[in-house]
Motif scaffolding. Structure first.
Motif, mmCIF file in Angstrom:
data_model
loop_
_atom_site.group_PDB
_atom_site.id
_atom_site.type_symbol
_atom_site.label_atom_id
_atom_site.label_comp_id
_atom_site.label_asym_id
_atom_site.label_seq_id
_atom_site.Cartn_x
_atom_site.Cartn_y
_atom_site.Cartn_z
ATOM 1 N N SER A 167 5.970 -3.378 -3.784
ATOM 2 C CA SER A 167 6.749 -2.426 -4.566
ATOM 3 C C SER A 167 6.451 -2.654 -6.036
ATOM 4 C CB SER A 167 8.249 -2.611 -4.289
ATOM 5 O OG SER A 167 9.024 -1.822 -5.173
ATOM 6 N N LEU A 168 6.254 -1.550 -6.765
ATOM 7 C CA LEU A 168 6.055 -1.608 -8.209
ATOM 8 C C LEU A 168 7.053 -0.660 -8.856
ATOM 9 C CD1 LEU A 168 4.441 -2.380 -10.792
ATOM 10 C CD2 LEU A 168 2.963 -0.417 -10.311
ATOM 11 N N VAL A 169 7.828 -1.157 -9.814
ATOM 12 C CA VAL A 169 8.832 -0.350 -10.508
ATOM 13 C C VAL A 169 8.590 -0.444 -12.008
ATOM 14 C CG1 VAL A 169 11.294 -0.102 -11.041
ATOM 15 C CG2 VAL A 169 10.573 -0.573 -8.693
ATOM 16 N N MET A 170 8.621 0.708 -12.668
ATOM 17 C CA MET A 170 8.547 0.780 -14.127
ATOM 18 C C MET A 170 9.749 1.566 -14.613
ATOM 19 S SD MET A 170 4.473 1.514 -14.678
ATOM 20 C CE MET A 170 4.481 2.854 -13.477
ATOM 21 N N ARG A 171 10.368 1.087 -15.698
ATOM 22 C CA ARG A 171 11.616 1.697 -16.153
ATOM 23 C C ARG A 171 11.645 1.749 -17.679
ATOM 24 N NH1 ARG A 171 15.065 -1.310 -13.220
ATOM 25 N NH2 ARG A 171 14.826 0.214 -11.543
ATOM 26 N N LEU A 208 -2.112 -11.173 -3.321
ATOM 27 C CA LEU A 208 -1.223 -11.032 -2.177
ATOM 28 C C LEU A 208 -1.147 -9.590 -1.725
ATOM 29 C CD1 LEU A 208 1.692 -13.318 -3.432
ATOM 30 C CD2 LEU A 208 -0.309 -13.949 -2.086
ATOM 31 N N CYS A 209 -1.171 -8.678 -2.710
ATOM 32 C CA CYS A 209 -1.065 -7.260 -2.380
ATOM 33 C C CYS A 209 -2.254 -6.779 -1.566
ATOM 34 C CB CYS A 209 -0.951 -6.422 -3.654
ATOM 35 S SG CYS A 209 0.508 -6.822 -4.630
ATOM 36 N N LEU A 210 -3.426 -7.405 -1.742
ATOM 37 C CA LEU A 210 -4.634 -6.978 -1.048
ATOM 38 C C LEU A 210 -4.731 -7.570 0.350
ATOM 39 C CD1 LEU A 210 -7.169 -7.255 -3.988
ATOM 40 C CD2 LEU A 210 -6.041 -5.208 -3.119
ATOM 41 N N ALA A 211 -3.804 -8.497 0.654
ATOM 42 C CA ALA A 211 -3.854 -9.131 1.973
ATOM 43 C C ALA A 211 -3.435 -8.138 3.047
ATOM 44 C CB ALA A 211 -2.919 -10.349 1.989
ATOM 45 N N PRO A 212 -3.954 -8.278 4.270
ATOM 46 C CA PRO A 212 -3.620 -7.328 5.336
ATOM 47 C C PRO A 212 -2.180 -7.500 5.790
ATOM 48 C CG PRO A 212 -4.919 -9.131 6.213
ATOM 49 C CD PRO A 212 -4.916 -9.309 4.722
ATOM 50 N N LEU A 253 10.390 4.834 -12.167
ATOM 51 C CA LEU A 253 9.398 5.231 -11.175
ATOM 52 C C LEU A 253 9.185 4.055 -10.238
ATOM 53 C CD1 LEU A 253 6.091 7.159 -11.595
ATOM 54 C CD2 LEU A 253 6.045 4.907 -10.515
ATOM 55 N N GLU A 254 9.238 4.316 -8.934
ATOM 56 C CA GLU A 254 9.010 3.272 -7.932
ATOM 57 C C GLU A 254 7.893 3.700 -6.990
ATOM 58 O OE1 GLU A 254 11.379 0.573 -4.604
ATOM 59 O OE2 GLU A 254 12.305 2.410 -5.378
ATOM 60 N N TRP A 255 6.944 2.788 -6.787
ATOM 61 C CA TRP A 255 5.818 3.039 -5.878
ATOM 62 C C TRP A 255 5.787 1.937 -4.828
ATOM 63 C CZ3 TRP A 255 0.428 0.793 -6.568
ATOM 64 C CH2 TRP A 255 -0.425 1.254 -5.555
ATOM 65 N N LEU A 256 5.814 2.323 -3.568
ATOM 66 C CA LEU A 256 5.711 1.388 -2.451
ATOM 67 C C LEU A 256 4.288 1.381 -1.931
ATOM 68 C CD1 LEU A 256 8.951 2.363 -0.469
ATOM 69 C CD2 LEU A 256 8.698 0.620 -2.253
ATOM 70 N N PHE A 257 3.765 0.200 -1.670
ATOM 71 C CA PHE A 257 2.390 0.112 -1.174
ATOM 72 C C PHE A 257 2.276 -0.969 -0.106
ATOM 73 C CE2 PHE A 257 2.864 -2.396 -5.049
ATOM 74 C CZ PHE A 257 2.393 -3.626 -4.681
ATOM 75 N N SER A 293 7.776 11.309 -2.070
ATOM 76 C CA SER A 293 7.154 11.034 -0.782
ATOM 77 C C SER A 293 7.769 9.745 -0.264
ATOM 78 C CB SER A 293 5.634 10.892 -0.929
ATOM 79 O OG SER A 293 5.316 9.702 -1.650
ATOM 80 N N LYS A 294 7.286 9.294 0.871
ATOM 81 C CA LYS A 294 7.832 8.042 1.400
ATOM 82 C C LYS A 294 7.433 6.841 0.546
ATOM 83 C CE LYS A 294 4.079 6.966 4.675
ATOM 84 N NZ LYS A 294 3.154 8.048 4.297
ATOM 85 N N ASP A 295 6.467 7.014 -0.346
ATOM 86 C CA ASP A 295 5.976 5.913 -1.168
ATOM 87 C C ASP A 295 6.316 6.038 -2.649
ATOM 88 O OD1 ASP A 295 4.738 4.842 1.095
ATOM 89 O OD2 ASP A 295 2.940 6.058 0.765
#
Length: 672
Positions: free
Chosen positions: A170-174, A16-20, A668-672, A613-615
């Motif tokens: 969104s990916l979060v690691m804690r 799903l993440c690779l979908a446009p 840590l949170e990463w938005l993609f 950053s924004k991501d």
């Protein structure tokens, strides 16, 4: 754990993440702004006339770093965060009752989260992870009747993130103290007329182990959580799986001396919401299947020394005679002083709701019918060497409600509501039938008006709360209802920078069930009456758009409480939220007054979030930093000599234990 969490998340969501993305040309910064203050979704869902409502927006949840629902519960004036003897979240806990918070309902979007065993999903949702939710609404003090299927004194509504607004991943690691760790991944996308939001989470949660009489008390638990939301205009499908496995905490042992065990409760939910005829007809369908499994072991320090072994005397009045109405042999440990309690049961819940709303002149009318099938059975229940027969029961619950809200004078509204509930109980125990039925009703009169910056509300409500299935199965209670009459008022002042609110309510509760243990009768259900008075003052001041101070102070009086005495409770909360460019700061102090045998509590929480950053975002949060949060009293059973009814010298008192532990989280949170 990380290997499994990331593997599962990757398998489920990577395609799903690779979908446009449909809106790839929009910057992530613009999207972030759109689902913060400027596009607060709570404005679309909040029902001001439904009761006294507190809203936590997306902006609040992010700046406060709310990781668990318990982070909110512990700061609410209407609740206190508490655990029952098994470590289940139980804000109205009345130890040693199995569970006390059935009148607090919890919803995800339009669907109630509960099980066939109980009346509230807080048992397994009270510590739920908050990564998939956009905002939260809490309705206090007997909310409007169409909010909950079964009567409630409070409703917590959790609204999931909307795909169109997320439109990405969104990916979060804690990480936290003692090896605690959590990871979750989510993704949302819009395609053609459909849109989806998918979420996967796994965590291991470790806490400080308390010691009591040589036994270790553990509140550790593991959790896996999956959610999928598929929707288009007029149709919404939701699928959810939540599984938790907990250590036994006190294991409800008579002397708080657990030696091991666990409880787990996997829950599977499928739900549908639909709208027809220009959204005037609404349908909600939901099915929830749950399994409750318990294996609790504990040791007896004194019973084995003083009372074991016994032999029945043959006297019919001897409690150890098998023909006695209550045979306490199940409470006697083996020669090694070990107790064992095991339970395995399943619950099924099917709910359907159909309602219509329309406007007639100045009247806003709503009419609806509801049906709920609620079933629970115990496949196994063992006390030491005594095995109970299979017990199963189910409710057929039918409801009809009618609501009329009429607009008056252009700035006022009068609301009249009525709801009728019919409970049909069918119970089978050891091949024998024990059927029953119950009629209850609810009524509500509400009046509200606005004058300039002032808002006024008054509510008069009547509620009747029925006996829950776990009370019928575990406590051998009878089908009955608890009656609650409440008069409440709210005055609120709002301007551009400030909001002040005063709430006062008085309630009379009749036929409230409590469970006492009797040596000759076992668990004995008794009914008492209560008078309750609540008063709260809340204030919120915005120094600017990025700096806000929240404050509340409350007072509660119980006349003839659960132990027969009058009790007063006070507490309060200060919260400061600040944003400086890319830095979010959060400070919160929760105060709870001293009560009999328990010192006052000072729960200080603080957090810092830096947007690299924004991501990409880094965060640190401390919970109960001073290690002085309010503790809870757990009662130990003073065991008498079963023949003489005399208490021996070697008895134990109440034990005070922490339920909120000191923790430090790194995220840590990463938005993609």
């Amino acid at each position: 754990m990380r290997k499994y969490a990331f593997s599962a998340a990757a398998l489920i969501l990577l395609p799903l993440c690779l979908a446009p993305s449909l809106h790839a040309d929009e910057s992530m910064e613009d999207l972030l702004k759109s689902y913060r203050k400027e596009a607060d979704l709570s404005k679309q869902t909040k029902k001001e006339n439904a009761g006294f409502v507190t809203v936590y927006t997306r902006d609040d949840l992010e700046r406060m770093q709310v990781y668990r629902l318990s982070d909110l519960i512990k700061s609410m004036w209407f609740f206190r965060y508490d655990l029952n003897s098994f470590g289940m979240p139980d804000p109205l806990q009345k130890n040693p009752v199995f569970y006390s918070s059935d009148s607090i309902k919890i919803y995800v979007n339009d669907h109630e989260i509960t099980s066939g065993f109980s009346g509230s999903g807080l048992q397994f949702y009270g510590n739920v992870d908050m990564g998939m939710f956009d905002h939260v609404e809490i309705y206090y003090d007997s909310p409007v009747l169409d909010v909950a299927t079964e009567p409630a004194i409070a409703v917590i509504k959790l609204y999931t993130k909307e795909p169109e607004r997320e439109n990405g991943g969104s990916l979060v690691m804690r990480l936290a103290d003692r090896g605690s760790q959590e990871a979750y991944v989510s993704h949302a996308m819009v395609f053609d007329t459909w849109e989806y939001f998918a979420y996967a989470q796994e965590s291991e949660n470790y806490f400080k182990h308390d010691q009591h009489l040589g036994s270790t008390l553990s509140k550790n638990y593991r959790q896996q959580h999956l959610f999928f939301d598929l929707q288009r205009e007029g149709d919404r499908f939701e699928f959810e799986y939540l599984n938790q496995k907990h250590d036994p905490f006190t294991a409800q042992s008579t002397e708080i001396t657990p030696t091991g065990g666990y409880w787990k409760m996997p829950v599977l939910r499928a739900s549908y919401s639909g709208e027809w005829f220009n959204r005037s007809f609404h349908t909600d369908l939901s099915y929830i299947h749950s399994t409750l499994e318990m294996d609790m072991r504990s040791r007896s320090l004194f019973w084995g020394q003083i009372y074991y072994p016994f032999a029945p005397s043959g006297d019919p009045s001897d409690p150890f005679n098998p023909d006695h109405p209550f045979n306490p042999g199940s409470w006697i440990p083996g020669p090694d002083g070990q107790h064992h309690f095991a339970l395995k049961g399943t619950g099924d819940l099917f709910t359907t709701k159909i309602y219509k709303d329309w406007k007639w002149g100045e009247h806003f009318l709503k009419c609806g019918v509801e049906y709920r099938y609620k079933a629970a059975k115990t496949d196994k229940m063992v006390f030491n060497q005594v095995r109970n027969a299979q017990d199963k029961a189910h409710f057929n619950i039918g409801s009809f409600y009618l609501q009329d809200q009429v607009s008056l004078f252009g700035n006022a509204m009068l609301s009249l509501s009525f709801k009728y509930n019919y409970y049909d109980l069918q119970r089978r125990y050891d091949g024998e039938s024990n059927d029953d039925s119950l009629d209850t009703w609810q009524g509500r009169i509400a009046y509200s008006f606005i004058r300039d910056n002032w808002h006024f509300k008054t509510f008069l409500t009547h509620n009747e709360l029925s006996t829950q299935l776990f009370e019928l199965l575990l406590h051998d209670a009878q089908l009955d209802s608890q009656k609650l009459n409440t008069l409440s008022m709210e005055t609120k002042y709002i301007d551009d920078a400030d909001q002040y609110r005063v709430v006062a309510s008085g309630s009379n509760a009749q036929d409230v069930n409590i469970v006492n243990w009797s040596v000759t009768e076992g668990n004995r259900v008794e009914s008492i009456d209560l008078n309750i008075f609540n008063a709260v003052f809340e204030a919120s001041h915005n120094f600017s758009d990025n700096h806000r101070l929240d404050f509340n102070f409350y007072y509660t009086h119980l006349n003839k409480s659960f132990d027969g005495s009058n009790k007063n409770y006070t507490g309060g909360m200060f919260r400061l939220l600040d944003t400086f460019d890319n830095l979010d700061l959060f400070n919160e102090l929760i105060f709870r007054q001293k009560t009999t045998g328990v010192d006052e509590g000072w729960d200080y929480n603080a957090g810092l979030k830096y947007h690299l950053s924004k991501d990409l975002t880094l965060a640190i949060k401390g919970v109960n930093i001073l290690d002085k949060a309010k503790k809870t009293k757990y009662y130990t059973l003073r065991l008498p000599d079963l023949r003489t009814q005399q208490f021996p010298n070697a008895t134990l008192g109440d034990t005070v234990l922490p339920v909120v532990e000191r923790q430090v989280y790194f995220s840590l949170e990463w938005l993609f």
